[in-house]
Write a protein that holds these residues in place. Sequence first.
Motif, PDB file in Angstrom:
ATOM      1  N   MET A  57      48.727  86.470  80.399  1.00  0.00           N
ATOM      2  CA  MET A  57      49.402  85.423  79.632  1.00  0.00           C
ATOM      3  C   MET A  57      48.656  84.100  79.718  1.00  0.00           C
ATOM      4  O   MET A  57      48.578  83.352  78.738  1.00  0.00           O
ATOM      5  N   MET A  58      48.099  83.810  80.880  1.00  0.00           N
ATOM      6  CA  MET A  58      47.331  82.578  81.030  1.00  0.00           C
ATOM      7  C   MET A  58      46.101  82.593  80.122  1.00  0.00           C
ATOM      8  O   MET A  58      45.779  81.592  79.467  1.00  0.00           O
ATOM      9  N   GLU A  59      45.425  83.736  80.049  1.00  0.00           N
ATOM     10  CA  GLU A  59      44.267  83.846  79.162  1.00  0.00           C
ATOM     11  C   GLU A  59      44.684  83.673  77.700  1.00  0.00           C
ATOM     12  O   GLU A  59      43.978  83.034  76.911  1.00  0.00           O
ATOM     13  N   ALA A  60      45.839  84.261  77.341  1.00  0.00           N
ATOM     14  CA  ALA A  60      46.356  84.114  75.978  1.00  0.00           C
ATOM     15  C   ALA A  60      46.711  82.657  75.685  1.00  0.00           C
ATOM     16  O   ALA A  60      46.477  82.158  74.575  1.00  0.00           O
ATOM     17  N   LYS A  61      47.246  81.971  76.675  1.00  0.00           N
ATOM     18  CA  LYS A  61      47.621  80.559  76.524  1.00  0.00           C
ATOM     19  C   LYS A  61      46.369  79.709  76.284  1.00  0.00           C
ATOM     20  O   LYS A  61      46.355  78.833  75.410  1.00  0.00           O
ATOM     21  N   TRP A  62      45.338  79.960  77.049  1.00  0.00           N
ATOM     22  CA  TRP A  62      44.091  79.224  76.868  1.00  0.00           C
ATOM     23  C   TRP A  62      43.534  79.429  75.465  1.00  0.00           C
ATOM     24  O   TRP A  62      43.110  78.484  74.802  1.00  0.00           O
ATOM     25  N   ALA A  63      43.551  80.685  75.013  1.00  0.00           N
ATOM     26  CA  ALA A  63      43.024  80.995  73.680  1.00  0.00           C
ATOM     27  C   ALA A  63      43.867  80.323  72.599  1.00  0.00           C
ATOM     28  O   ALA A  63      43.344  79.771  71.621  1.00  0.00           O
ATOM     29  N   GLY A  86      43.165  76.669  72.569  1.00  0.00           N
ATOM     30  CA  GLY A  86      41.770  76.288  72.423  1.00  0.00           C
ATOM     31  C   GLY A  86      41.206  75.637  73.665  1.00  0.00           C
ATOM     32  O   GLY A  86      40.235  74.875  73.597  1.00  0.00           O
ATOM     33  N   TYR A  87      41.799  75.939  74.801  1.00  0.00           N
ATOM     34  CA  TYR A  87      41.392  75.320  76.066  1.00  0.00           C
ATOM     35  C   TYR A  87      40.207  76.080  76.672  1.00  0.00           C
ATOM     36  O   TYR A  87      40.207  77.313  76.731  1.00  0.00           O
ATOM     37  N   ILE A  88      39.217  75.356  77.095  1.00  0.00           N
ATOM     38  CA  ILE A  88      38.066  75.956  77.769  1.00  0.00           C
ATOM     39  C   ILE A  88      38.218  75.722  79.270  1.00  0.00           C
ATOM     40  O   ILE A  88      38.100  74.583  79.746  1.00  0.00           O
ATOM     41  N   PRO A  89      38.515  76.770  80.032  1.00  0.00           N
ATOM     42  CA  PRO A  89      38.746  76.590  81.477  1.00  0.00           C
ATOM     43  C   PRO A  89      37.465  76.272  82.220  1.00  0.00           C
ATOM     44  O   PRO A  89      36.361  76.590  81.763  1.00  0.00           O
ATOM     45  N   THR A 144      48.542 100.357  81.002  1.00  0.00           N
ATOM     46  CA  THR A 144      47.899  99.056  81.182  1.00  0.00           C
ATOM     47  C   THR A 144      46.847  98.801  80.108  1.00  0.00           C
ATOM     48  O   THR A 144      46.676  97.659  79.651  1.00  0.00           O
ATOM     49  N   VAL A 145      46.136  99.839  79.716  1.00  0.00           N
ATOM     50  CA  VAL A 145      45.141  99.691  78.646  1.00  0.00           C
ATOM     51  C   VAL A 145      45.812  99.197  77.363  1.00  0.00           C
ATOM     52  O   VAL A 145      45.294  98.321  76.665  1.00  0.00           O
ATOM     53  N   VAL A 146      46.994  99.753  77.065  1.00  0.00           N
ATOM     54  CA  VAL A 146      47.736  99.327  75.875  1.00  0.00           C
ATOM     55  C   VAL A 146      48.194  97.876  76.021  1.00  0.00           C
ATOM     56  O   VAL A 146      48.092  97.079  75.082  1.00  0.00           O
ATOM     57  N   ILE A 147      48.700  97.528  77.210  1.00  0.00           N
ATOM     58  CA  ILE A 147      49.143  96.152  77.459  1.00  0.00           C
ATOM     59  C   ILE A 147      47.971  95.182  77.329  1.00  0.00           C
ATOM     60  O   ILE A 147      48.086  94.113  76.712  1.00  0.00           O
ATOM     61  N   ASP A 148      46.841  95.548  77.897  1.00  0.00           N
ATOM     62  CA  ASP A 148      45.641  94.717  77.837  1.00  0.00           C
ATOM     63  C   ASP A 148      45.229  94.459  76.389  1.00  0.00           C
ATOM     64  O   ASP A 148      44.954  93.316  75.989  1.00  0.00           O
ATOM     65  N   ASP A 149      45.201  95.524  75.586  1.00  0.00           N
ATOM     66  CA  ASP A 149      44.824  95.379  74.173  1.00  0.00           C
ATOM     67  C   ASP A 149      45.846  94.521  73.419  1.00  0.00           C
ATOM     68  O   ASP A 149      45.487  93.774  72.501  1.00  0.00           O
ATOM     69  N   THR A 150      47.111  94.637  73.801  1.00  0.00           N
ATOM     70  CA  THR A 150      48.150  93.832  73.157  1.00  0.00           C
ATOM     71  C   THR A 150      47.918  92.349  73.404  1.00  0.00           C
ATOM     72  O   THR A 150      48.020  91.527  72.486  1.00  0.00           O
ATOM     73  N   TYR A 151      47.586  92.006  74.642  1.00  0.00           N
ATOM     74  CA  TYR A 151      47.332  90.599  74.965  1.00  0.00           C
ATOM     75  C   TYR A 151      46.011  90.114  74.371  1.00  0.00           C
ATOM     76  O   TYR A 151      45.896  88.960  73.958  1.00  0.00           O
ATOM     77  N   ASP A 152      45.024  90.996  74.312  1.00  0.00           N
ATOM     78  CA  ASP A 152      43.707  90.589  73.816  1.00  0.00           C
ATOM     79  C   ASP A 152      43.651  90.462  72.295  1.00  0.00           C
ATOM     80  O   ASP A 152      42.967  89.587  71.774  1.00  0.00           O
ATOM     81  N   ALA A 153      44.359  91.364  71.597  1.00  0.00           N
ATOM     82  CA  ALA A 153      44.102  91.445  70.159  1.00  0.00           C
ATOM     83  C   ALA A 153      45.316  91.568  69.251  1.00  0.00           C
ATOM     84  O   ALA A 153      45.299  91.062  68.132  1.00  0.00           O
ATOM     85  N   TYR A 154      46.368  92.246  69.689  1.00  0.00           N
ATOM     86  CA  TYR A 154      47.396  92.652  68.740  1.00  0.00           C
ATOM     87  C   TYR A 154      48.670  91.805  68.749  1.00  0.00           C
ATOM     88  O   TYR A 154      49.318  91.649  67.724  1.00  0.00           O
ATOM     89  N   GLY A 155      49.063  91.307  69.889  1.00  0.00           N
ATOM     90  CA  GLY A 155      50.299  90.536  69.957  1.00  0.00           C
ATOM     91  C   GLY A 155      50.090  89.079  69.584  1.00  0.00           C
ATOM     92  O   GLY A 155      49.050  88.493  69.890  1.00  0.00           O
ATOM     93  N   THR A 156      51.068  88.496  68.892  1.00  0.00           N
ATOM     94  CA  THR A 156      51.005  87.060  68.632  1.00  0.00           C
ATOM     95  C   THR A 156      51.393  86.316  69.908  1.00  0.00           C
ATOM     96  O   THR A 156      51.979  86.892  70.828  1.00  0.00           O
ATOM     97  N   TYR A 157      51.103  85.036  69.939  1.00  0.00           N
ATOM     98  CA  TYR A 157      51.394  84.246  71.139  1.00  0.00           C
ATOM     99  C   TYR A 157      52.884  84.258  71.464  1.00  0.00           C
ATOM    100  O   TYR A 157      53.283  84.446  72.619  1.00  0.00           O
ATOM    101  N   ASP A 158      53.733  84.086  70.449  1.00  0.00           N
ATOM    102  CA  ASP A 158      55.181  84.093  70.679  1.00  0.00           C
ATOM    103  C   ASP A 158      55.671  85.448  71.158  1.00  0.00           C
ATOM    104  O   ASP A 158      56.560  85.546  72.016  1.00  0.00           O
ATOM    105  N   GLU A 159      55.091  86.516  70.626  1.00  0.00           N
ATOM    106  CA  GLU A 159      55.492  87.864  71.053  1.00  0.00           C
ATOM    107  C   GLU A 159      55.121  88.118  72.501  1.00  0.00           C
ATOM    108  O   GLU A 159      55.867  88.744  73.255  1.00  0.00           O
ATOM    109  N   LEU A 160      53.964  87.605  72.910  1.00  0.00           N
ATOM    110  CA  LEU A 160      53.513  87.817  74.283  1.00  0.00           C
ATOM    111  C   LEU A 160      54.434  87.111  75.274  1.00  0.00           C
ATOM    112  O   LEU A 160      54.711  87.646  76.355  1.00  0.00           O
TER     113      LEU A 160
END
Length: 212
Positions: free
Chosen positions: A103-109, A112-115, A32-48
């Motif tokens: 994924m929702m957090e990645a979508k917002w980022a 550029g959406y501010i929830p 999960t730590v790896v998945i979390d880092d992937t969504y936060d920093a390493y994966g592109t939006y399309d890859e996610l």
Amino acid sequence: MTDLPYFWALGVYFEPKYSNARMFLAKVFTVTVVIDDTYDAYGTYDELWSLACIDMIPKYMKPMYQALMGVYEEMEEILVKDGKEYQLSYAKESMKELIRNYMMEAKWAHEGYIPTTEEHLSVSYVSSGYIMLTTTFFVGMGDLVTQESFKWALSKPPLSLICSNVPMHVKMHVINLTQVLTIMYKGKDNYTEVGEELICHIKSLLIHGMSI
């Protein structure tokens, strides 16, 4: 530091009878730590977005996906012997919900959406990972945890100690999971930047404690 997920799992339950459950929790935590880092920093939006299907994801992401599936398959073999394989479906559902909220957090980022505060809380309540970890550490605890306990965890309930429909031993393990936070994050992020204090805790528990 590979000891950290297991150290966290030991904080939830130390009893020898929970060894399989403890190892399962530690392994899920690690992936999960790896998945979390992937969504936060390493994966592109399309890859996610493509993580929903292993045949579509980039080659470098497949080991992460396969590692997670391997952990669940390994635990399923153990649970089948005890007639408790149903428990795994709850753990998988909680992981899916966690990733949906990542994924929702990645979508917002990406957009550029501010929830709103309410939107942010509804997502971060899940993306913090504690609902997933709570449901996961129930797996392998035998008859002490029932289907009602899993359903309770997935319902995102508040934990006050007066919940009469939840056994005290279940609530105490949830509290134990939370108490590890005071060691990991009190004052600074000891999980990301492991310092001497945390190393001493780990040595005390896993090295010096075992030699007594």
